[in-house]
Design a protein around this motif. Structure first.
Motif, PDB file in Angstrom:
ATOM      1  N   TYR A  68       0.835  -1.206   0.000  1.00 28.45           N
ATOM      2  CA  TYR A  68       0.000   0.000   0.000  1.00 28.45           C
ATOM      3  C   TYR A  68       0.868   1.254   0.000  1.00 28.45           C
ATOM      4  N   VAL A  71       3.119   1.829  -3.468  1.00 30.09           N
ATOM      5  CA  VAL A  71       2.341   2.269  -4.629  1.00 30.09           C
ATOM      6  C   VAL A  71       1.737   3.647  -4.368  1.00 30.09           C
ATOM      7  N   LEU A  98     -11.760   2.508  -7.248  1.00 33.77           N
ATOM      8  CA  LEU A  98     -10.609   1.602  -7.231  1.00 33.77           C
ATOM      9  C   LEU A  98     -10.239   1.213  -5.808  1.00 33.77           C
ATOM     10  N   ALA A 102     -10.585  -2.662  -4.387  1.00 34.70           N
ATOM     11  CA  ALA A 102      -9.372  -3.321  -3.892  1.00 34.70           C
ATOM     12  C   ALA A 102      -9.541  -3.750  -2.439  1.00 34.70           C
ATOM     13  N   VAL A 117      -1.420  -7.993  -3.591  1.00 38.01           N
ATOM     14  CA  VAL A 117      -1.762  -7.283  -4.819  1.00 38.01           C
ATOM     15  C   VAL A 117      -2.928  -6.329  -4.576  1.00 38.01           C
ATOM     16  N   ALA A 118      -3.933  -6.799  -3.834  1.00 35.98           N
ATOM     17  CA  ALA A 118      -5.071  -5.935  -3.534  1.00 35.98           C
ATOM     18  C   ALA A 118      -4.643  -4.701  -2.758  1.00 35.98           C
ATOM     19  N   ARG A 119      -3.722  -4.862  -1.828  1.00 35.81           N
ATOM     20  CA  ARG A 119      -3.233  -3.707  -1.071  1.00 35.81           C
ATOM     21  C   ARG A 119      -2.490  -2.732  -1.978  1.00 35.81           C
ATOM     22  N   GLY A 120      -1.756  -3.249  -2.957  1.00 32.56           N
ATOM     23  CA  GLY A 120      -1.083  -2.364  -3.897  1.00 32.56           C
ATOM     24  C   GLY A 120      -2.067  -1.577  -4.740  1.00 32.56           C
ATOM     25  N   VAL A 121      -3.115  -2.236  -5.228  1.00 30.27           N
ATOM     26  CA  VAL A 121      -4.136  -1.545  -6.016  1.00 30.27           C
ATOM     27  C   VAL A 121      -4.875  -0.528  -5.144  1.00 30.27           C
ATOM     28  N   GLN A 122      -5.090  -0.877  -3.886  1.00 27.78           N
ATOM     29  CA  GLN A 122      -5.711   0.078  -2.976  1.00 27.78           C
ATOM     30  C   GLN A 122      -4.833   1.314  -2.806  1.00 27.78           C
ATOM     31  N   LEU A 124      -2.929   2.533  -5.102  1.00 32.97           N
ATOM     32  CA  LEU A 124      -3.108   3.327  -6.324  1.00 32.97           C
ATOM     33  C   LEU A 124      -4.376   4.163  -6.237  1.00 32.97           C
ATOM     34  N   GLY A 125      -5.468   3.564  -5.757  1.00 34.07           N
ATOM     35  CA  GLY A 125      -6.690   4.341  -5.567  1.00 34.07           C
ATOM     36  C   GLY A 125      -6.487   5.485  -4.591  1.00 34.07           C
TER      37      GLY A 125
END
Length: 497
Positions: A68, A71, A98, A102, A117-122, A124-125
Motif C-alpha cells: 500500500y 504504490v 478503485l 481493492a 496485490v489488492a493492497r497495492g491496487v488500494q 493506487l486508488g
C-alpha cells in the motif's frame, strides 16, 4: 460552523453549485483523506491475525503494509496531475471506486498473493484520492479565511487518521476479524461515492483540460519513487550496504534523473513543471513536510512497539493509548487555522516544531516502568498538538495562492514528500533502534527493535525505542530550516509582507 466561499469567482471552475454546498464538499474531501491515511495503519495491529489466517512467510507479512505504502507514494504525483488534467470530480470518483474494489478483494483474499496485490491496487486508488481532495478544497474555498478553516479541518482528520487507524485496527481485530479492517471500506466507499457525485459538480471545460499526459514522465517518476521507497523499506531486512539496496536505489535515482531531464527538455506538457519549485513557499513547505513526516510516521511505529513489546499492552489497549495523541492532533490542526490566517504559516510552523520536539524528547525517557499518566499522556498531547499545528500551516503554505491548474500538482507534491519522509525516517530509525538494542542486550538484536521481542530484553528494547524518539526529534531541525524559509506572511492581496 458554516464555511462560505465569499469570493464570487470561487466556483468558476467547479460549477456554480460548488458555492452552494461547501459544507458537504468539505465533508467528502475530509472523509476521503481520512480513509487514505487510516488504511495506511489500520492493518498494523491485525498483522499477527493475518499471519495466522493466511500463513504468510516472515518476509511476506510486512508487504501487507508496504504494498500500500509503496504504490501510494509512487503514484501521488501522477494522481495529482491527472486531477488537474481530467477533472477533480471524475478522478476522485475513479479513485474511490478503485480503492473500494481493492479493499473488497483484500478483505476476501484466500491467499497471501491476492492480499498483497489488492493492497497495492488500494494504494493506487489512494494516490488518486489524496491530492484530489486537497485540490478540490483549494479551488472551492477561495476566501482566505474559509480556506484556512477548510485546510485546518482537512489536516486535522489527515493527522488523526493514522492514530485512529491503530485504535480501529485494535477494536476490529479483537471483536471481529482482520478481514473487516479492509471490508469496512466497502460500505463507506459506496456512501462516499454517492455523496461526492452529489456534492462536487461537473467542472466547466477549460483549454488546459486536454493538454495530454506526459507518459514517459509519468512512468519514470512513478517507478522511480516506488523503487526508492521499496529500497528504503527493505533496509530493515537487508541493510543499507547490501547490493540489493544499492541496486534499487541506483535504479530509482536513475529513473528520477531521467524524469527531471524529461520535464526540463523533452516533455511538451510536463507532468511536474519544474518552475513550481521556484515558488518559495512550495519548496520550503515540502522540505519541512519531509522532515516532519520522518519524525511523525516513525513515532507511530515505535510508539506501538513500546506499548506492546515493553509495556505489554494488548491491541485494544494500544489503540486506546493513542487517544491523547489523536485528540492533540485534531485540536492542534483544527484550532490553529485562524491563527495561521492572521499571522501566516511561518510562526505557527516554528511553534509546532518546538512542541513536537518537546514531546519526542519526553517520550524518549519512557522505560519499562513507564505509566500511562506519568510517561505517555503528556508526550502524546504535546506531540499531537505540535504536529497538528504543523500539518495545517504546511498545507496552507504549500497550496495557497497557486493557479487552478497547479493546485493538484502542489497537493501531489506535498503528499509525495510526506510519504518519502516517512519511509526514509522509519528505515533510518529502525537501524538506530536495532543498534542500540543490540548494544544493551546480552542476546542478539534479531528482529526485536523492528518487530518482535525475540531474545532482546525489554530494557534493551526500551533503550532502542528511546534513542529512536530522540533521533526523531533531531529530524525536526531540518524542518525548522524549511519553516524559516517560508514567507513571513501573506498580505490580503496575496503579496509578501
Amino acid at each position: 460552523m458554516t464555511l462560505e466561499t465569499r469570493d464570487p469567482k470561487a466556483a468558476r471552475t467547479d460549477g456554480p453549485a460548488s458555492a452552494r454546498r461547501p459544507g458537504l464538499i468539505l465533508f467528502v474531501c475530509c472523509a476521503g483523506q481520512f480513509l487514505v491515511v487510516l488504511d495506511g495503519s489500520v492493518v498494523n495491529v491485525a498483522l499477527p491475525l493475518i499471519d495466522h489466517s493466511l500463513g504468510l512467510r516472515a518476509d511476506t507479512l510486512p508487504w501487507v503494509v508496504n504494498a500500500y505504502t509503496i504504490v501510494f507514494a509512487g503514484a501521488l504525483l501522477l494522481g495529482g496531475r491527472l486531477a488537474d488534467l481530467f477533472g477533480r470530480r471524475r478522478m476522485y470518483l475513479a479513485g474511490i471506486t478503485l480503492f473500494s474494489l481493492a479493499a473488497l478483494a483484500g478483505g476476501t483474499a484466500g491467499d497471501p498473493a491476492t492480499l498483497v496485490v489488492a493492497r497495492g491496487v488500494q494504494g493506487l486508488g489512494a494516490a488518486i484520492m489524496a491530492p484530489t481532495t486537497l485540490s478540490v478544497l483549494g479551488t472551492v474555498f477561495t476566501d482566505p479565511r474559509a480556506r484556512a478553516r477548510a485546510f485546518g479541518m482537512w489536516s486535522a482528520v489527515a493527522g488523526a487518521g493514522g492514530a485512529i487507524g491503530v485504535l480501529a485496527g485494535g477494536l476490529i481485530a479483537e471483536w471481529l476479524s482482520w478481514r473487516w479492517t479492509l471490508l469496512v471500506n466497502v460500505p463507506v466507499g459506496i456512501l462516499l461515492f454517492a455523496l461526492t457525485a452529489v456534492a462536487v459538480p461537473r467542472p466547466e471545460r477549460s483549454g488546459r483540460d486536454r493538454d495530454g499526459v506526459d507518459v514517459p514522465g509519468a512512468v519514470s517518476v512513478t517507478l522511480g519513487l516506488m523503487l526508492l521507497v521499496y529500497a528504503v523499506a527493505g533496509t530493515e531486512t537487508h541493510g543499507w550496504t547490501a547490493p540489493r539496496t544499492a541496486g534499487l536505489l541506483a535504479a530509482g535515482l536513475g529513473l528520477l534523473g531521467f524524469f527531471v531531464l524529461d520535464q526540463a527538455r523533452i516533455a511538451r506538457h510536463p507532468l511536474v513543471p519544474l518552475g513550481i519549485f521556484r515558488i518559495r513557499q512550495v519548496t520550503a513547505a515540502n522540505i519541512t513536510a519531509f522532515a516532519c513526516s520522518a519524525a511523525l510516521f516513525s513515532t507511530f511505529y515505535f510508539f506501538t512497539l513500546l506499548l506492546q513489546n515493553v509495556l505489554d499492552y494488548s491491541p485494544l489497549q494500544t489503540g486506546l493509548a493513542y487517544l491523547p495523541m489523536t485528540a492533540g492532533l485534531f485540536a492542534g490542526a483544527r484550532g490553529i487555522a485562524p491563527v495561521v490566517q492572521r499571522l501566516g504559516p511561518r510562526p505557527v510552523l516554528l511553534a509546532g516544531h518546538l512542541l513536537s520536539a518537546a514531546g519526542l524528547g519526553w517520550l524518549s525517557l519512557a522505560g519499562t516502568d513507564a505509566t500511562f499518566t506519568g510517561g505517555l499522556l503528556g508526550p502524546g498531547l504535546l506531540l499531537g498538538v505540535g504536529q497538528g499545528m504543523v500539518m495545517t500551516s504546511l498545507t496552507i503554505a504549500a497550496t495557497a495562492d497557486l493557479p487552478y491548474h497547479q493546485s493538484g500538482l502542489a497537493s501531489g507534491l506535498l503528499n509525495t514528500t510526506r510519504q518519502l519522509g516517512g519511509a526514509v525516517g522509519l528505515a533510518l530509525l529502525v537501524t538506530v533502534a536495532n543498534g542500540r538494542a543490540a548494544d544493551h542486550s546480552s542476546g542478539t538484536a534479531g528482529p526485536g527493535a523492528g518487530g518482535g521481542a525475540g531474545e532482546v530484553s525489554r530494557e534493551a528494547l526500551a533503550s532502542g525505542y528511546g534513542l529512536a524518539f530522540a533521533t526523531a526529534a533531531g529530524f525536526l531541525a531540518l524542518g525548522v530550516l524549511g519553516a524559516l524559509a517560508v514567507p513571513r506572511r501573506k498580505a490580503p492581496s496575496g503579496t509578501d509582507t
